[in-house]
Design a protein around this motif. Structure first.
Motif: not given
Lengths: 242, 344
Positions: A99-101, A107-109, B68-70, B126-132
């Motif tokens: 489930x994507x949560x 976004x994490x499966x 980064x395409x995430x 609220x997308x974490x900058x370190x992530x995307x």
């Protein structure tokens, strides 16, 4: 037939699982998908082979349970006639789903438990309850959850095993021809195993790669499982008239 | 009874502004007082802000360089919701779709909408900058050494997020577009007509009152909340401190808005979410007979809300257990106990 649903403690509050190891109770399969982490236990009772997945092209490992379609020779007198159950058998009727949560904004499966509501073991009257009285997870579900996680991890290690053995050219196809004691013959195709000659001739580097990836043991466990083929034939013969 | 927008604005006082902030110490500075403040120009020298001041296209290009395409999550709505990220009228569903997508397709869509004047709502929150956007935070966030802050980016067009609180302290900096914040103190909970707490548009319970067009017949106590409201309109480069638990209504006023915020907690990381304790109390306390509930209220006050060392001084220090000092070890024990007891 299958009818998969995300398991939850409201919709499935009264659900029970009544596992019966007999023909017609959801275990009529002649092979079970297995994973390297369980090979040590499996090699005591089951012949282990590779089959090639049409979907992914990867070699996947299986325990052979019978010869003809739907024939499971480990079902005997209402019990599973082996000390260890392959995890993909023990998990039933549950499955892992994703489930994507949103986990802290990412976004994490997330793996979640599903149930096959059409599995013959699903019941509302007999067997072990899935949930506790007030919705907590019962012992069965706790056990199954850890089995499902092991299967999830097993898929990854299975892929790495396949890549590694293809790279080292250690997989060969086998053609098994069997004559049972009633004179009937069966030809098993689509099975692969470890090429022993190539394994013996493997260079130190090759052995090192196998060892470092934790698969040297896997390979030898597969070879050690081969005598179980004779025992499986014996199981079949014991069901036949001479 | 309805208010016109101008009347409303006239009712609401402005959030206090401070200009003697020290950008290197701002996190410590703002928490020393527990009320909101506006920090004009605190982010004005961030490269992203400068690009956005040149043009939307420059800011757009800047983001793409770091992306980064995430996969990211976003909310979209084709229907005419006028940017209000909310529920459907019957509260049965959200009035938008949650999608998993790429940040560059969000930017593409926003650009297309700017050109075509489309009414489509797009909101990536609220997308974490370190992530995307790895690496972008170095020059495009406030210096937060020694503070465990999570830095998030919010991109969208004209959107409105109804008043809600966050458990974390927050300094938010507008990078592109103008944004209006309207804040209510935590004690206005009863006057905000808050919706369900476990089914929410974006993770937090929201006030059901439409601040832009409040229905005073339906929500009469909201008039009282308005008396305590504070507002500020922020331009690119401006920041705002939204203290933990303060209700905030946030409105993106332009067709291209970017905000970067910093969330942090003033407590050790082994502490869990207070919201979990609320759920636990609803499960185990709320429906007790009144006399018992009153007794528990006193008990909670004694051990939690008015906890002080003298309350347990009569117990030898090493024998105080969970009512003694909370540390990593005690937290672990409590967690294990709760987990076991919950499973029934």
């Amino acid at each position: 037939m299958s009818n998969h649903a995300l398991l939850d403690n409201v919709t499935h509050a009264d659900l029970r699982v009544n596992t019966i190891y007999e023909k017609g109770h959801g275990f009529d399969v002649n092979s079970a998908r297995v994973f390297p982490v369980e090979f040590t236990q499996l090699q005591m009772d089951y012949p282990l082979f590779f089959v090639k997945s049409a979907e992914t092209g990867h070699f996947e490992t299986i325990a052979l349970l019978g010869f003809s379609e739907g024939e499971n020779l480990y079902l005997r007198d209402g019990r599973w006639d082996a000390a260890y159950l392959p995890s993909t058998i023990a998990r039933q009727p549950f499955l892992i789903g994703f489930q994507e949560q949103d986990v802290d904004g990412i976004p994490t499966k997330v793996p979640v438990v599903h149930i096959d509501l059409d599995h013959p073991g699903v019941s509302y009257t007999e067997g072990e309850p899935v949930f506790l009285e007030h919705g907590g997870e019962g012992p069965l579900l706790e056990r199954v959850t850890s089995i499902l996680m092991a299967i999830h991890e097993g898929h990854e290690s299975s892929k790495s095993l396949s890549k590694l053995l293809i790279g080292l050219e250690l997989i060969e196809s086998v053609n098994v021809e069997i004559e049972f004691r009633d004179g009937s013959r069966q030809n098993l195709s689509g099975l692969y195993t470890i090429n022993e000659d190539k394994l013996r001739a493997l260079s130190a580097d090759g052995l090192d790669v196998l060892h470092k990836n934790g698969h040297l043991q896997t390979v030898y466990m597969m070879l050690a499982s081969m005598p179980n083929m004779t025992r499986l034939i014996d199981r079949k013969n014991s069901t036949l008239e001479t | 009874m309805r208010f016109a927008r101008e009347e409303l604005t006239a009712l609401i006082t402005n959030i206090r502004e401070i200009d003697d902030y020290n950008v290197d110490r701002v996190f410590h500075q703002v928490v020393s007082q527990s009320y909101p403040v506006v920090l004009r120009g605190i982010a004005s020298d961030w490269p992203l802000v400068k690009k956005a001041q040149e043009s939307d296209q420059d800011a757009d290009r800047f983001l793409r360089e770091y992306y980064n395409g995430t996969t990211v999550h976003a909310f979209v709505s084709e229907s005419d919701i006028e940017g209000r990220i909310f529920y459907t009228d019957d509260l049965a569903d959200n009035n938008f779709r949650k999608i998993s997508t790429q940040m560059d397709s969000i930017l593409d869509q926003l650009r297309e909408n700017r050109n075509s004047r489309s009414a489509q709502t797009i909101y990536m929150g609220s997308a974490p900058i370190a992530h995307c956007l790895p690496g972008m935070g170095a020059e495009n966030s406030l210096p937060h050494e020694g503070i465990e802050a999570t830095v998030r980016i919010w991109i969208g067009n004209k959107t409105t997020v109804a008043a809600h609180y966050d458990a974390m302290d927050n300094i938010a900096c507008v990078c592109a577009g103008r944004r209006r914040f309207t804040l209510f103190p935590p004690d206005q909970l009863e006057n905000l007509y808050v919706g369900p707490i476990d089914f929410t548009p974006a993770g937090q319970a929201v006030s059901l009152v439409d601040l832009d067009d409040p229905d005073m017949d339906r929500y009469p106590r909201f008039a009282e909340a308005l008396k305590h409201a504070q507002t500020a309109e922020l331009e690119p480069g401006d920041g705002i401190f939204v203290p933990s638990m303060w209700w905030h209504h946030v409105k993106g006023l332009d067709d291209f808005n970017i905000l970067i915020n910093h969330w942090w907690r003033q407590c050790p990381s082994f502490m869990g979410a207070p919201y979990d304790a609320l759920l636990h109390a609803i499960l185990n306390i709320r429906d007790l007979p009144k006399s018992q509930r009153d007794a528990w209220q006193k008990t909670f006050d004694f051990y939690v809300f008015d906890a002080k060392e003298e309350n347990v001084r009569h117990i030898p220090e090493g024998r105080r257990g969970v009512v003694g000092e909370l540390d990593e070890i005690t937290a672990r024990k409590i967690r294990a106990t709760l987990r076991n007891k919950l499973n029934r």
